[in-house]
Scaffold this motif. Structure first.
Motif, PDB file in Angstrom:
ATOM      1  N   GLU A 184      90.630  49.921  57.332  1.00 35.75           N
ATOM      2  CA  GLU A 184      91.189  48.587  57.057  1.00 35.75           C
ATOM      3  C   GLU A 184      92.224  48.660  55.930  1.00 35.75           C
ATOM      4  N   ALA A 185      91.881  49.381  54.867  1.00 35.06           N
ATOM      5  CA  ALA A 185      92.804  49.496  53.726  1.00 35.06           C
ATOM      6  C   ALA A 185      94.090  50.200  54.144  1.00 35.06           C
ATOM      7  N   ALA A 186      93.960  51.266  54.953  1.00 34.92           N
ATOM      8  CA  ALA A 186      95.147  51.988  55.405  1.00 34.92           C
ATOM      9  C   ALA A 186      95.983  51.124  56.333  1.00 34.92           C
ATOM     10  N   SER A 187      95.308  50.339  57.196  1.00 37.54           N
ATOM     11  CA  SER A 187      96.041  49.449  58.112  1.00 37.54           C
ATOM     12  C   SER A 187      96.855  48.410  57.344  1.00 37.54           C
ATOM     13  N   ASN A 188      96.291  47.934  56.233  1.00 33.29           N
ATOM     14  CA  ASN A 188      97.002  46.930  55.436  1.00 33.29           C
ATOM     15  C   ASN A 188      98.325  47.457  54.894  1.00 33.29           C
ATOM     16  N   THR A 189      98.374  48.755  54.597  1.00 35.66           N
ATOM     17  CA  THR A 189      99.645  49.303  54.083  1.00 35.66           C
ATOM     18  C   THR A 189     100.734  49.233  55.135  1.00 35.66           C
ATOM     19  N   LEU A 190     100.330  49.242  56.409  1.00 36.80           N
ATOM     20  CA  LEU A 190     101.308  49.112  57.499  1.00 36.80           C
ATOM     21  C   LEU A 190     101.631  47.649  57.791  1.00 36.80           C
ATOM     22  N   LYS A 191     100.601  46.774  57.705  1.00 38.23           N
ATOM     23  CA  LYS A 191     100.809  45.360  58.019  1.00 38.23           C
ATOM     24  C   LYS A 191     101.676  44.655  56.983  1.00 38.23           C
ATOM     25  N   HIS A 192     101.489  45.019  55.729  1.00 37.25           N
ATOM     26  CA  HIS A 192     102.138  44.276  54.643  1.00 37.25           C
ATOM     27  C   HIS A 192     103.175  45.107  53.899  1.00 37.25           C
ATOM     28  N   GLY A 193     103.545  46.240  54.436  1.00 31.27           N
ATOM     29  CA  GLY A 193     104.537  47.084  53.771  1.00 31.27           C
ATOM     30  C   GLY A 193     105.035  48.154  54.717  1.00 31.27           C
ATOM     31  N   SER A 194     105.469  49.240  54.159  1.00 34.94           N
ATOM     32  CA  SER A 194     106.021  50.329  54.964  1.00 34.94           C
ATOM     33  C   SER A 194     105.116  51.552  54.927  1.00 34.94           C
ATOM     34  N   GLY A 250      86.546  63.435  39.296  1.00 38.62           N
ATOM     35  CA  GLY A 250      86.351  64.148  40.551  1.00 38.62           C
ATOM     36  C   GLY A 250      87.522  65.060  40.853  1.00 38.62           C
ATOM     37  N   HIS A 251      87.491  65.704  42.034  1.00 36.20           N
ATOM     38  CA  HIS A 251      88.577  66.590  42.434  1.00 36.20           C
ATOM     39  C   HIS A 251      89.176  66.104  43.757  1.00 36.20           C
ATOM     40  N   LYS A 252      90.443  66.350  43.940  1.00 34.29           N
ATOM     41  CA  LYS A 252      91.127  65.909  45.146  1.00 34.29           C
ATOM     42  C   LYS A 252      90.735  66.798  46.324  1.00 34.29           C
ATOM     43  N   SER A 253      90.297  66.156  47.417  1.00 30.92           N
ATOM     44  CA  SER A 253      89.867  66.912  48.592  1.00 30.92           C
ATOM     45  C   SER A 253      90.774  66.695  49.796  1.00 30.92           C
ATOM     46  N   LEU A 254      91.512  65.600  49.797  1.00 34.81           N
ATOM     47  CA  LEU A 254      92.344  65.289  50.962  1.00 34.81           C
ATOM     48  C   LEU A 254      93.437  64.318  50.547  1.00 34.81           C
ATOM     49  N   ALA A 255      94.630  64.489  51.102  1.00 32.42           N
ATOM     50  CA  ALA A 255      95.736  63.558  50.845  1.00 32.42           C
ATOM     51  C   ALA A 255      96.638  63.536  52.061  1.00 32.42           C
ATOM     52  N   MET A 256      97.046  62.326  52.462  1.00 35.35           N
ATOM     53  CA  MET A 256      97.977  62.206  53.586  1.00 35.35           C
ATOM     54  C   MET A 256      98.722  60.880  53.511  1.00 35.35           C
ATOM     55  N   ASP A 257      99.879  60.855  54.156  1.00 37.81           N
ATOM     56  CA  ASP A 257     100.707  59.650  54.212  1.00 37.81           C
ATOM     57  C   ASP A 257     100.419  58.888  55.492  1.00 37.81           C
ATOM     58  N   ILE A 258     100.443  57.564  55.370  1.00 39.95           N
ATOM     59  CA  ILE A 258     100.301  56.687  56.529  1.00 39.95           C
ATOM     60  C   ILE A 258     101.639  55.975  56.721  1.00 39.95           C
ATOM     61  N   GLN A 259     102.352  56.348  57.781  1.00 37.76           N
ATOM     62  CA  GLN A 259     103.668  55.779  58.034  1.00 37.76           C
ATOM     63  C   GLN A 259     103.733  55.010  59.353  1.00 37.76           C
ATOM     64  N   ALA A 260     102.782  55.246  60.238  1.00 41.58           N
ATOM     65  CA  ALA A 260     102.800  54.611  61.559  1.00 41.58           C
ATOM     66  C   ALA A 260     101.356  54.432  62.040  1.00 41.58           C
ATOM     67  N   PRO A 261     101.098  53.512  63.003  1.00 41.75           N
ATOM     68  CA  PRO A 261      99.738  53.261  63.490  1.00 41.75           C
ATOM     69  C   PRO A 261      99.042  54.513  64.021  1.00 41.75           C
ATOM     70  N   GLU A 262      99.793  55.440  64.637  1.00 36.45           N
ATOM     71  CA  GLU A 262      99.162  56.646  65.177  1.00 36.45           C
ATOM     72  C   GLU A 262      98.602  57.554  64.085  1.00 36.45           C
ATOM     73  N   ASP A 263      99.021  57.347  62.830  1.00 31.82           N
ATOM     74  CA  ASP A 263      98.486  58.150  61.724  1.00 31.82           C
ATOM     75  C   ASP A 263      97.043  57.788  61.397  1.00 31.82           C
ATOM     76  N   LEU A 264      96.589  56.598  61.825  1.00 34.54           N
ATOM     77  CA  LEU A 264      95.234  56.150  61.493  1.00 34.54           C
ATOM     78  C   LEU A 264      94.177  57.020  62.171  1.00 34.54           C
ATOM     79  N   ALA A 265      94.434  57.417  63.406  1.00 34.36           N
ATOM     80  CA  ALA A 265      93.465  58.273  64.108  1.00 34.36           C
ATOM     81  C   ALA A 265      93.336  59.613  63.411  1.00 34.36           C
ATOM     82  N   LEU A 266      94.451  60.169  62.974  1.00 39.47           N
ATOM     83  CA  LEU A 266      94.419  61.430  62.243  1.00 39.47           C
ATOM     84  C   LEU A 266      93.673  61.272  60.924  1.00 39.47           C
ATOM     85  N   LEU A 267      93.835  60.119  60.279  1.00 38.95           N
ATOM     86  CA  LEU A 267      93.128  59.840  59.018  1.00 38.95           C
ATOM     87  C   LEU A 267      91.618  59.858  59.249  1.00 38.95           C
TER      88      LEU A 267
END
Length: 412
Positions: free
Chosen positions: A323-333, A279-296
């Motif tokens: 859920e997967a994105a939230s886990n990166t915040l719960k169990h890591g940075s 496939g081809h990449k259509s979107l990429a972003m970093d999740i560093q804080a809970p407020e990033d989830l809404a933007l995602l």
């Protein structure tokens, strides 16, 4: 170079000492000492004069018989040296004997020197397994000590890939004829310089220049300021460990695939790479804080809705991604979220990558399938939601982090 006519009584002459190649540790024997020499190949005996000594070699003057090969030099009734001889100075009956081991009547098996072990390990002059029979029924303290040391030798003797060296006066010499390749020895000498400078023991891993051999090196400073080095070829052991881990990984992969009816698959990084090339990449972003989830969520909606994603499936899939994105915040940075859309636009894959410590292979079944199992390195309770709302999940977890790929068809 000649042997001084007054040797060894002339302290100013160092010709006989230089041939020992032992640096400043060599000394003359004043007056010369008579010794008995036995050539081990023929058991013929002769008399010689001991005129120079160092920690690693001795110098003998033998005008009646040429000395060569392995020999025993008896210095006293309870003190002997086993070594290999060669002529030291051309045209003079002066012979240098490299010391392989020193034997004392009361210490031969009680205090095993590094050189003794190597000689026993590399030749059949004395087989410790045979000697063990004599101490099988010994129950006194001395007998137990001797038996213990012989057992160690019997085990180590079976290791064919151990090389022993001694660093003396800045020079590395092998203890016997068994030695590693020149490039490995060169790297070894470079590394042990640190140990000798700081006076510390050293453990390092050495890889041969062609990358085909791996060695564990152990260097220890000895009481006489020399340095003993053990070099162990661990290439086969590492290869076997990799095969064992691969077999174990394949077992876990098959179990998880069967239990989840093919919905959860373990993949290697290489397999993931080829999967994403579909496939081809259509979107990429970093999740560093809970407020990033809404933007995602907004970004995914903006990207996927025009592709005809069924509304209900889109909502479920977005919950799984959240859920997967939230886990990166719960169990890591935090982590990185990347959306790939297949070239024919019939499905999408979302890669969730965190750089945590990864999940241990033995923890994968519980971390993915057992509800309520949650550790800092697990995928969290939300993993059951991901399994329910995705068509398939691919997983790769190593010490460098965890990659989770959520797959969902766009039209069904």
């Amino acid at each position: 170079m000649i042997l001084c006519e007054q040797c060894p009584d002339n302290p100013a002459c160092r010709n006989c000492l230089l041939e020992l190649r032992s640096g400043g540790s060599a000394q003359k024997v004043l007056p010369p000492r008579k010794v008995k020499v036995t050539e081990l190949a023929t058991m013929e005996t002769s008399q010689a004069q001991l005129i120079a000594v160092s920690r690693t070699a001795i110098g003998l003057l033998s005008s009646t018989k040429k000395l060569h090969g392995r020999m025993e030099v008896e210095l006293a009734f309870d003190f002997r040296i086993i070594g290999s001889g060669l002529q030291g100075i051309n045209g003079v009956p002066y012979y240098v004997v490299d010391i392989e081991k020193v034997l004392r009547k009361e210490e031969v098996l009680e205090r095993l020197l590094l050189e003794e072990f190597h000689t026993w390990h590399m030749c059949n002059e004395l087989n410790p397994t045979d000697v063990l029979h004599s101490y099988k029924d010994r129950d006194d303290e001395r007998g137990r000590l001797i038996k213990q040391e012989l057992q160690k030798l019997s085990i180590l003797r079976q290791i064919e890939t151990i090389f022993l060296y001694l660093l003396d006066d800045g020079k590395v010499r092998p203890l016997g004829s068994n030695r590693a390749a020149p490039d490995v020895e060169g790297e070894m000498q470079r590394l042990i310089g640190e140990a000798t400078v700081h006076g510390n023991s050293l453990r390092e891993q050495i890889v041969s220049h062609d990358g085909k051999k791996v060695f564990e090196m152990y260097a220890s400073i000895l009481p006489d300021r020399t340095c003993g080095i053990a070099l162990i070829d661990v290439t086969a052991a590492i290869a076997e460990e990799r095969r064992r881990k691969r077999r174990e990984w394949e077992i876990y992969r098959d179990i998880l695939g069967v239990v989840t009816a093919g919905k959860l698959l373990l993949l290697s990084d290489e397999e993931l790479f080829f999967l994403l090339r579909e496939g081809h990449k259509s979107l990429a972003m970093d999740i560093q804080a809970p407020e990033d989830l809404a933007l995602l969520r907004r970004s995914f909606k903006r990207t996927l809705e025009p592709l005809g994603f069924v509304a209900k499936r889109f909502l479920h899939f977005l919950v799984a991604v959240n859920e997967a994105a939230s886990n990166t915040l719960k169990h890591g940075s935090g982590g990185t979220i990347t959306l790939y859309i297949a070239h024919d636009q019939d499905l999408c894959r979302v890669v969730i990558h965190d750089q945590g410590q990864g999940i241990l292979l033995e923890d994968l079944p519980r971390a993915t399938l057992q509800q309520g199992f949650s550790t800092r390195n697990s995928l969290g309770a939300g993993f059951h939601v991901m399994l329910q709302y995705c068509d398939r999940i691919y997983l790769s977890s190593t010490a460098a982090g965890t990659k989770l790929i959520l797959e969902c068809a766009l039209t069904s």
